[in-house]
Enzyme design. Structure first.
Site, short mmCIF file in Angstrom:
data_model
loop_
_atom_site.label_atom_id
_atom_site.label_comp_id
_atom_site.label_asym_id
_atom_site.label_seq_id
_atom_site.Cartn_x
_atom_site.Cartn_y
_atom_site.Cartn_z
N CYS A 120 0.88 -1.18 -0.11
CA CYS A 120 0.01 0.26 -0.05
C CYS A 120 0.87 1.28 0.04
O CYS A 120 1.91 1.29 -0.89
CB CYS A 120 -0.94 -0.25 1.18
SG CYS A 120 -2.07 1.41 1.38
N ASP A 145 -8.30 -3.21 -8.46
CA ASP A 145 -7.80 -2.30 -7.59
C ASP A 145 -8.16 -0.98 -8.22
O ASP A 145 -7.37 -0.45 -9.07
CB ASP A 145 -6.37 -2.22 -7.39
CG ASP A 145 -5.89 -1.53 -6.28
OD1 ASP A 145 -6.38 -0.35 -5.80
OD2 ASP A 145 -4.80 -1.53 -5.79
N HIS A 152 -7.16 -4.09 -4.03
CA HIS A 152 -6.10 -3.46 -3.14
C HIS A 152 -6.14 -4.03 -1.72
O HIS A 152 -6.98 -4.32 -1.11
CB HIS A 152 -6.61 -1.71 -2.90
CG HIS A 152 -5.26 -1.05 -2.43
ND1 HIS A 152 -4.30 -0.69 -3.15
CD2 HIS A 152 -5.04 -0.68 -1.12
CE1 HIS A 152 -3.64 -0.04 -2.35
NE2 HIS A 152 -3.79 0.09 -1.25
#
Length: 246
Positions: A128, A184, A216
């Site tokens: 991330c 994502d 994600h």
């Protein structure tokens, strides 16, 4: 492969009156091991990041996860609620690329001073926010192998700066693996293509993995977006990547 028994502890890294807390995990058995830096999501060095750090140590590495928000919010760690996401994003927006790189180098230098750590090349893995920061960290001379998981904004910005992080691709001295999910929404496919094109342009040893239907955060088993199949494959790729450090 037999998992190694490990020791975990919290250490404090000191530099220029800045104290950065870090989670350290290492094999219990004496030996000579490669070092790996683990870079957090926006949620701090929380239970997921500590778990990843320990998983890496069990494979035969000395792994360290520095607190990337230490300058802004010392001791911060949280979960995955909408409120947690908002708070974590706010802290991430306050970071500076130069300070992040300095803190990562500080973690590498700490590992270098441990007698059980090999000095000739380190690994880096991030998720991330940390996936974006891992792409930055890949430009450090000591980093030989980087695993960047779903780092948003690599082609559009850099922490605290102007030119996007992808413009630093030519400075990467080692191998980079990048992992993305096709579902994502925060990383459009054209951005993944741009990253891959830059890696190819500068002949950086690399592999780019696109997991169909993965969202994600697909690697984190504490998030609703966890995708066991994609996570398992990605972990095998990470193990292959880091094997070149041995």
């Amino acid at each position: 492969m037999t998992e190694q028994a490990i020791i975990t502890t919290t250490v404090n890294l000191l530099q220029d009156n800045i104290q950065v807390s870090a989670n350290l995990a290492e094999p219990k058995e004496s030996g000579s091991y490669p070092g790996v830096v683990v870079l957090q999501e926006i949620f701090g060095v929380n239970v997921h990041i500590r778990d990843v750090t320990e998983r890496i140590a069990k494979l035969g590495y000395v792994a360290i996860a520095p607190a990337l928000f230490q300058r802004i919010a010392p001791g911060f760690e949280t979960g995955y609620t909408p409120e947690d996401i908002e708070t974590g994003r706010g802290y991430a927006m306050q970071t500076q690329a130069s300070e992040l790189l300095s803190d990562i180098q500080l973690a590498i230098d700490y590992l270098k001073n441990l007698p059980q750590v090999k000095k000739d090349g380190f690994g880096c893995i991030g998720f991330c926010f940390g996936g974006h920061v891992a792409y930055l960290a890949a430009t450090l001379p000591d980093i030989k192998a980087t695993a960047s998981f779903y780092g948003a904004g690599i082609t559009t910005r850099t922490p605290g700066g102007v030119a996007p992080t992808v413009t630093r691709t030519r400075k990467i001295p080692g191998t980079l693996y990048a992992f993305f999910g096709t579902a994502d929404a925060s990383i459009p496919p054209e951005q993944v293509d741009e990253i891959e094109a830059e890696l190819e342009k500068y002949k950086i040893p690399h592999r780019v993995f696109r997991y169909d239907g993965a969202d994600h955060g697909f690697f984190c088993d504490r998030r609703a977006s966890y995708n066991p199949k994609a996570a398992a494959d990605a972990w095998e790729q990470v193990k292959q990547l880091f094997s070149q450090l041995n």
